[in-house]
Scaffold this active site. Structure first.
Site, PDB file in Angstrom:
ATOM      1  N   HIS A   1       0.824  -1.207   0.000  1.00 39.58           N
ATOM      2  CA  HIS A   1       0.000   0.000   0.000  1.00 39.58           C
ATOM      3  C   HIS A   1       0.858   1.256   0.000  1.00 39.58           C
ATOM      4  CE1 HIS A   1      -4.390  -0.990   1.146  1.00 39.58           C
ATOM      5  NE2 HIS A   1      -3.850  -2.071   0.600  1.00 39.58           N
TER       6      HIS A   1
ATOM      7  N   GLU B   1      -6.144  -0.621  -6.298  1.00 40.22           N
ATOM      8  CA  GLU B   1      -7.149   0.277  -5.732  1.00 40.22           C
ATOM      9  C   GLU B   1      -6.707   1.733  -5.930  1.00 40.22           C
ATOM     10  OE1 GLU B   1      -5.493  -1.627  -3.096  1.00 40.22           O
ATOM     11  OE2 GLU B   1      -6.712  -3.425  -3.353  1.00 40.22           O
TER      12      GLU B   1
END
Length: 320
Positions: free
Chosen positions: A38, A107
């Protein structure tokens, strides 16, 4: 016997903590260490997001037995796919062949930091092109590629493990399951859905590894565990169609402001009872997964969780 994994969750621990957790998790008996990749945490309360690949390199050097995996990396925006192939091969070499490259379409939360987030159809096109680039480079081929989204004039990865790094591809439906069977060496899914496995097998993936992940929150006080889960993981139940498109932790906080503690606890096992956590894990086993990684929610609780896992949880999971 199902391979039992431990998740090094970059969103809830710093880089030195993650390396310490990895060493301890291997020592207590976990078979695999998987790492999230991330740029942002889901929510501010999680509080961390170090660069996963730097941590993976250190973990590869600090461990010797456990399998390693990115869970999962997006190769379409933040990283060019040719660079993904290079760094995956480097981790494979550092770990003496223990690394599997987990890949997914990503994402907005993490990828928008380098530009706009493409439409879902464009993302799927980009993802397939990325797979067409990464696989031959992992296999030691010299690649020239020209696509609609990516160009590789000339690329070759010099440092690789003895055997090419395998790829496992995240899937949530028939299209992605077919893609996983065509390009990958395994499938990744976050729901214990046997239909995904069936679609993967039907598309040609039978006999390949199936990687799943289950979030739990072990602790001596169930009420406290429920609070931690609500504080840090209440985004979990929104589904990937929502999660893939929200841009930052503030958006996730706004989208989950009306999610109640009991709503989250319905889907995530909480507290000291080993049986409820075993049953959460068993759902993936019953669905046909061969590798299942546990996420212990709460960065500060990892040492306590690993001690408990060694004494109580892992012996029970070995019986499944």
């Amino acid at each position: 016997m199902v391979s039992v994994g431990y998740t090094l969750m970059c969103e809830q621990a710093g880089p030195k903590q993650l390396i310490d957790h990895a060493v301890r998790a291997e020592a207590v008996g976990f078979d695999q260490l998987v790492m999230s990749d991330h740029y942002y945490p889901w929510l501010d309360s999680q509080g961390h997001s170090p660069y996963a690949w730097s941590v993976l390199g250190a973990v590869a050097h600090a461990t010797s037995r456990a399998e390693l995996m990115s869970f999962v990396t997006c190769p379409i925006r933040r990283y060019h796919p040719a660079v993904v192939a290079q760094k995956a091969s480097t981790i494979g070499a550092l770990s003496d062949g223990r690394f599997t490259l987990g890949l997914g379409a990503g994402e907005n939360l993490n990828e928008h930091v380098v530009g706009g987030w493409p439409h879902v159809e464009q993302r799927h096109e980009m993802f397939e092109e990325a797979l067409q680039i990464i696989r031959p480079l992992l296999n030691g081929e010299t690649l020239t590629f020209s696509g609609n989204h990516f160009d590789v004039p000339d690329a070759y990865v010099w440092d690789r493990p003895e055997q090419p790094v395998p790829m496992a591809i995240a899937a949530s439906g028939r299209q992605s399951a077919t893609l996983a069977a065509e390009y990958g060496n395994g499938i990744v899914a976050t729901e214990p859905d046997p239909h995904i496995i069936e679609m993967y097998d039907d598309a040609g993936g039978a006999g390949q590894p199936r990687y799943g992940q289950v979030a739990i929150c072990y602790g001596p006080d169930e009420a406290e565990c429920r609070k931690i889960v609500h504080d840090q993981f209440r985004w979990f139940g929104m589904g990937w169609k929502v999660n893939a498109n929200l841009p930052d932790p503030e958006a996730f906080a706004a989208a989950t402001q009306f999610v109640r503690e009991e709503d989250v606890a319905e889907g995530i096992s909480c507290g000291p009872d080993v049986n409820v956590h075993v049953e959460a894990f068993r759902k993936f086993v019953d669905a046909g997964f061969t590798h299942v990684a546990l996420v212990q929610i709460g960065g500060e609780s990892q040492p306590m969780f690993l001690d408990w896992a060694q004494e109580q949880l892992l012996p029970r999971l070995r019986e499944l």
